[in-house]
Write an enzyme that holds these catalytic residues in place. Structure first.
Site, PDB file in Angstrom:
ATOM      1  N   ASN A   1      13.603  -9.729  12.630  1.00 36.30           N
ATOM      2  CA  ASN A   1      13.763 -10.766  11.611  1.00 36.30           C
ATOM      3  C   ASN A   1      14.770 -10.250  10.593  1.00 36.30           C
ATOM      4  O   ASN A   1      14.495  -9.315   9.843  1.00 36.30           O
ATOM      5  CB  ASN A   1      12.416 -11.072  10.945  1.00 36.30           C
ATOM      6  CG  ASN A   1      12.509 -12.213   9.945  1.00 36.30           C
ATOM      7  OD1 ASN A   1      13.431 -12.263   9.131  1.00 36.30           O
ATOM      8  ND2 ASN A   1      11.557 -13.117   9.994  1.00 36.30           N
TER       9      ASN A   1
ATOM     10  N   GLU B   1      10.112   2.544   6.906  1.00 36.82           N
ATOM     11  CA  GLU B   1      10.186   3.815   6.200  1.00 36.82           C
ATOM     12  C   GLU B   1      11.574   4.440   6.131  1.00 36.82           C
ATOM     13  O   GLU B   1      11.899   5.141   5.180  1.00 36.82           O
ATOM     14  CB  GLU B   1       9.197   4.788   6.845  1.00 36.82           C
ATOM     15  CG  GLU B   1       7.799   4.313   6.523  1.00 36.82           C
ATOM     16  CD  GLU B   1       6.702   5.007   7.268  1.00 36.82           C
ATOM     17  OE1 GLU B   1       6.522   4.689   8.450  1.00 36.82           O
ATOM     18  OE2 GLU B   1       6.020   5.825   6.668  1.00 36.82           O
TER      19      GLU B   1
ATOM     20  N   GLY C   1       2.764  -6.955   3.559  1.00 44.64           N
ATOM     21  CA  GLY C   1       3.859  -7.479   2.741  1.00 44.64           C
ATOM     22  C   GLY C   1       5.196  -7.335   3.441  1.00 44.64           C
ATOM     23  O   GLY C   1       6.239  -7.705   2.899  1.00 44.64           O
TER      24      GLY C   1
ATOM     25  N   GLY D   1       0.819  -1.206   0.000  1.00 40.82           N
ATOM     26  CA  GLY D   1       0.000   0.000   0.000  1.00 40.82           C
ATOM     27  C   GLY D   1       0.852   1.254   0.000  1.00 40.82           C
ATOM     28  O   GLY D   1       0.483   2.250  -0.597  1.00 40.82           O
TER      29      GLY D   1
END
Lengths: 741, 328
Positions: A625, A699, A466, A238
């Protein structure tokens, strides 16, 4: 927690939703095909300003398969949402679909055709005849300022006396940067599939925030939120365009109720440039000054961005400027100007992405003016504490990030002379920039169950857009319970689950994981209670004496019983825990830091510019992760290359019509444009922020990258490009001017 | 998409026969242009004649050394054909520089020749466009015209570039287009196939209504030549040329014995540059010669608001290509 269990945090666990996505089992919003589904297709305005004067549906109505055609004089009554972020019912475009005959931007819904198939809906939509009374459109930022002036924005800041300090400084720069409209262009189209059962609305929507979408729809349909369920189990990304509900989703739900059948609406790619948000155009004036020692003494960052006629969206370009550098005299101001474009919205690193293009280009220009190496200049001026809030940073390793990236990149080999480094026909340019993003943590609820078969189940009404949220939630459950990843089911993207955050602002990790861990611990407490109860396997023992081990509990004397056997012994179906965690406190300034180093190659013989190499060192607290974190930075770097070199939604200045609103002409990087990207994750836990010490990573990678490219381009070519994107024509000499008409 | 009549043809004769005289008819080959434009409602055929069953997918070497390519040979097949790779490297490279693998697998030789322009004002279905709506005007002049607009061969009625890479290579090689029509078969010189916009930009090519391209026949390869296609664009793949060059040279020592030069991305049709060729022939290869020759191609160029850079960029495309091809 054993060492083995702890090691799952930080491990490169493969995405647990990967197989579903690769095999096509993952269902996205438009994959839902309930029985009796009707399909919508929009009729979109072909003017940018004015009114619909006549709308004739007669011919379209006769087309095969048409069910109904909605427009401003034939549409169910809806209600306004207060559109409050604090109340969690925000939408970006507050005007309701088909609210009146006014047209504010090209590509606005003016009618909606519903038919039995997508093709029939589209064919009929072409036959709806719309005539307009057209007003002169305001087509770009400069026209907006000219026609409408500016309106005060938010996020402003003032300290010291920047003007006086500037006037008496040793070295100064006063420069203006521009960034164009960028369009998010996620792969998955915006889409909604809605149906009603017994006054309950179910909507599968391509949404980054199912809870806020539910709450907004509750206001818009004037019905309790309990009667609305918003689903977004998978989102084909998105980048911010799916944060809040757009008109198409509202219209889909409304006409589904009206028609008494399920309706699906997919926004065509062309209109994803018009009616689902964009990053607005900006103009930013930067005035910087240093003293004789190359220390910043004055910094002003004044930004104007375009917004729509219906809503004010502020692109907070100076959000980072307030605190990245030590400077006693500083002003940040944001203003907006109205133009005939749809309402803008957040796009990956809103504010900071265009803002750091300007700031980090200006810092290089300032370093140049002060005669200091750009890396040294930054090291000399980085802030040690957040002067805008008068707070210490919770954790700040920007110096380490800068030094490590510089070393890995080979900055020491840079000959500062313009155009001095060559490889064959290409001129090599080295450039760098700092990157920065705020660390946010929102309130969150979560539920975790340990089930009779020894598996675990976790749910939270946040989303995986995602980025890997499914996977890190499973990692947190595994970390606390010791249950292996492949025995953990995670459910997200359903507003009926415990309230979770919007997936945006890079806050999903820091927000969701503490709630998940808290819920998992409560489930363990519960299972310990069962185990130590009168019929329990550890009857009489204290829960404190039991430790979690190998998918079960172990007593001090070494007796190990699996969770399944504990539950079986007490005939419990599951042990459940729920937790609520709060937003971040304000004891510190929580921010993430980093630095990008970029090598560009400029081949003047064919005017070809490319990014050849990127080294990025990123300080985002603990990495949960390793694989998905690295992937986030790499993806952001690629997006930054797009921002730096290619991306711009162009509008015809005569009528405000978007010109390149398709995926062939709106240029984003392809694989061949992606260089070697070397990501260094510093991995210093920020335990003041949350128990995992993680600050989020979505971001920061896109911030500063375009400036690092621009700085490298300057090093290679001597040209300082202050308007994105840096296309080859801006770097060429002696470009012939257009003949006069 | 509008509803249309659909017919299948098994032979060129059948396809031509299926063409009525008073209706909008399109032949459907790979569909990579046609179906897009039909979905956008920019093309509105009443009838589509599917020629995928027409057996025109052979490439054959003719006795006179020419290469005859069936109109239904895909871009992928043509680019990978050994005779093309060996004898017409420029064509293979041009094909592979275009579109994407998926598109090249569908797109055909005849269809590529017939490719429509990428001008956004043509494709939006709304703006003034003399191709789409003769007499309405050209919104690209005075509009956004940086990427897919020409500096050569433009008129006050239209400035859209011809988007094909393949055709630029064919223009350099020299070719003949074989067509089948209601009046029988005929041949059109490739150089005459695409028309300049002039006052009638809606008329893009020399085909008469109902005529179908059956083959493109490449001239025999220039003996002892080398050739290459150089495409310049913003991103490295999947973008139409901002400027490109197809160059074929035959060297005699350091001297250019023969040269063929064509350009893409800068002209309203695949742009052969005979003045450049004439300036090169018989001269010793040098960067100065290349620059001087390339300049000739743009003597009559017209810059519009955003595409003036194509004038130097087009020259660079020629110079670099020549430079690489003539390097020892």
């Amino acid at each position: 927690m054993s060492d083995k269990q702890q090691s799952i945090i930080g491990a490169g666990v493969p995405r647990i939703d990967g197989p579903d996505k690769l095999s096509g089992r993952a269902n996205y919003a438009a994959d839902n095909l309930p029985p009796n589904l009707a399909y919508g297709y929009g009729v979109f305005s072909t003017i940018a300003s004015g009114k619909v004067s006549q709308l004739s549906v007669d011919e379209a109505r006769k087309m095969p398969g048409v069910v109904d055609i909605f427009h401003h004089s034939h549409f169910p009554t809806l209600y306004h949402t207060p559109s409050s972020f604090a109340q969690g019912n925000k939408v970006e475009e507050t005007r309701l679909p088909f609210e009146d005959e006014r047209v504010y931007y090209e590509g606005q819904f003016v009618a909606l055709v519903i038919a039995d198939t997508f093709e029939n809906a589209r064919a009929a939509a072409r036959r709806v005849k719309v005539t307009y009374s057209t007003d002169q459109a305001v087509a770009n930022l400069d026209q907006g300022v000219e026609a409408n002036g500016t309106q005060a924005g938010s996020g402003n800041h003032d300290r010291g006396d920047a003007a006086s300090a500037f006037d008496s400084a040793a070295a100064t720069i006063d420069v203006t940067y521009r960034t164009p409209v960028e369009t998010h262009n996620p792969m998955e189209m915006h889409a909604s599939t809605a149906w009603w059962d017994d006054e309950h609305l179910t909507i599968f929507d391509a949404s980054q925030g199912v809870v806020v979408a539910r709450n907004a729809l509750s206001k818009i349909f004037a019905m309790p939120p309990e009667r609305i369920t918003v689903h977004a189990p998978y989102i084909g990304s998105g980048f911010g365009s799916k944060l809040w509900t757009w008109p198409h989703a509202i219209a889909t739900a409304a006409v589904s109720r009206e028609l008494g059948r399920p309706v699906q609406l997919v926004v065509p790619r062309q209109q994803m440039f018009t009616t689902t948000g964009h990053r607005p155009e900006t103009r930013q004036r930067l005035r910087l000054a240093t003293d004789g020692n190359g220390k910043l003494v004055s910094l002003r960052h004044e930004a104007i961005n375009t917004t729509s006629y219906t809503d004010q969206y502020v692109e907070t370009c100076g959000s980072v400027t307030k605190s990245l550098y030590r400077c006693p005299n500083l002003t940040v101001s944001h203003e907006t100007t109205q133009v005939n474009r749809g309402t803008p919205t957040s796009m990956r690193a809103p504010g900071a992405a265009p803002g750091l293009f300007a700031l980090e280009s200006a810092i290089d220009e300032m370093a140049d003016a002060a005669g200091v190496d750009p890396v040294q200049f930054r090291l000399d001026n980085y802030a040690e504490r957040d002067e805008s809030q008068d707070l210490d940073f919770s954790s700040n390793h920007i110096v380490e990030a800068t030094n490590r990236a510089a070393e890995k990149f080979g900055w020491a080999d840079r000959n500062p002379e313009i155009g001095s480094m060559r490889k064959g026909r290409e001129i090599v340019g080295y450039g760098m920039a700092a990157c920065n993003w705020e660390a946010l943590k929102r309130p969150c609820d979560a539920r975790v169950s340990i089930r009779a078969d020894g598996t675990a189940f976790a749910s939270c009404a946040t989303q995986d857009i995602g980025t890997g949220t499914y996977t890190i939630v499973a990692q947190a459950v595994s970390d606390v319970t010791g249950i292996p990843i492949d025995r953990i089911t995670v459910k997200l993207g359903d507003s009926s689950y415990p309230d979770g955050p919007v997936s945006g602002g890079s806050w999903a990790t820091a927000t969701t994981l503490p709630a998940i861990a808290g819920a998992a611990r409560k489930a363990l407490d519960e299972i310990k209670r069962y185990a130590t109860g009168s019929n329990g396997v550890f009857a009489g023992a204290s829960g404190d004496d039991l430790e979690v081990a190998d998918g079960g509990l172990r007593s001090a004397d070494g007796k190990l019983v699996s969770f399944a056997d504990i539950l079986e012994a007490g005939r419990y179906g599951s042990a459940d825990g729920e937790a609520h965690t709060e937003a971040a406190d304000s004891k510190y300034s929580y921010r993430s830091f980093g630095a990008h180093f970029v090598e560009v190659r400029w081949d003047p013989g064919i005017s070809h510019l490319r990014v050849a190499r990127v080294v990025s060192a990123i300080d985002v607290g603990r990495v949960i992760n390793e694989t998905t974190a690295r992937n986030q930075v790499e993806g952001a770097v690629v997006m930054g290359i797009g921002m730096g070199l290619f991306e711009a939604t162009e509008y015809d200045q005569r009528n405000a019509r978007p010109v390149n609103n398709d995926y062939a002409e709106y240029v984003v990087p392809v694989h061949a444009d992606q260089p070697e990207i070397d990501v260094i994750l510093l991995d210093h836990p920020d335990l003041a922020f949350n128990e995992y010490g993680a600050r989020g990573i979505g971001e920061i990678g896109v911030t500063g990258l375009a400036a690092a490219i621009a700085n490298a381009v300057h090093h290679a070519t001597g040209k300082r490009i202050r308007e994105l994107p840096i296309t080859l024509d801006k770097l060429m000499d002696d470009v012939p001017q257009a003949r006069s008409a | 998409m509008r509803h249309f009549e659909y017919a299948r043809a098994d032979s060129a004769q059948q396809a031509v026969a299926a063409h009525g005289s008073d209706r909008e008819i399109s032949f459907l080959a790979g569909g990579t242009t046609l179906l897009d434009l039909v979905k956008l409602d920019v093309m509105q055929p009443d009838k589509i004649v599917d020629i995928n069953g027409v057996a025109l997918d052979e490439i054959e070497r003719l006795d006179d050394g020419r290469l005859r390519i069936g109109a239904m040979v895909t871009n992928t097949a043509l680019a990978r054909d050994k005779r093309v790779v060996d004898d017409y490297a420029v064509l293979s490279q041009a094909l592979l520089a275009g579109a994407s693998t998926q598109l090249r697998n569908k797109a055909t030789t005849g269809g590529n020749v017939m490719q429509r322009v990428r001008c956004p004002y043509f494709r939006d279905g709304v703006s003034d466009c003399n191709k789409r709506e003769p007499g309405s005007g050209c919104a690209a002049i005075g509009g956004v015209n940086r990427t897919v607009h020409a500096v050569l061969g433009t008129s006050d009625a239209c400035i859209a570039t011809h988007p094909s890479d393949m055709c630029v290579a064919m223009a350099a090689i020299g070719a003949t287009v074989e067509v089948q029509g209601p009046e029988g078969a005929r041949e059109i010189d490739f150089a005459d196939f695409h028309l300049l916009p002039g006052k009638t930009p809606a008329r893009e090519h020399a085909l008469e209504p109902g005529e179908l391209i059956t083959h493109v026949v490449l001239d025999a390869p220039l003996e002892g030549s080398r050739s290459a296609y150089l495409k310049l664009r913003d991103r490295q793949s999947y973008q139409f040329a901002l400027a490109s060059s197809a160059v074929i040279v035959r060297m005699d020592g350091d001297t250019i014995a023969d040269a063929r030069v064509a350009m893409g991305g800068v002209g309203t049709k695949p742009w052969r540059a005979p003045e450049v060729e004439a300036a090169l022939k018989g001269r010793a290869a040098s960067e100065q010669l290349f620059a001087d020759a390339a300049k000739l191609a743009f003597e009559n160029a017209i810059a519009y608001a955003h595409n003036g850079y194509k004038i130097p960029l087009g020259q660079q495309a020629i110079v670099r290509n020549l430079s690489d091809l003539t390097a020892a």
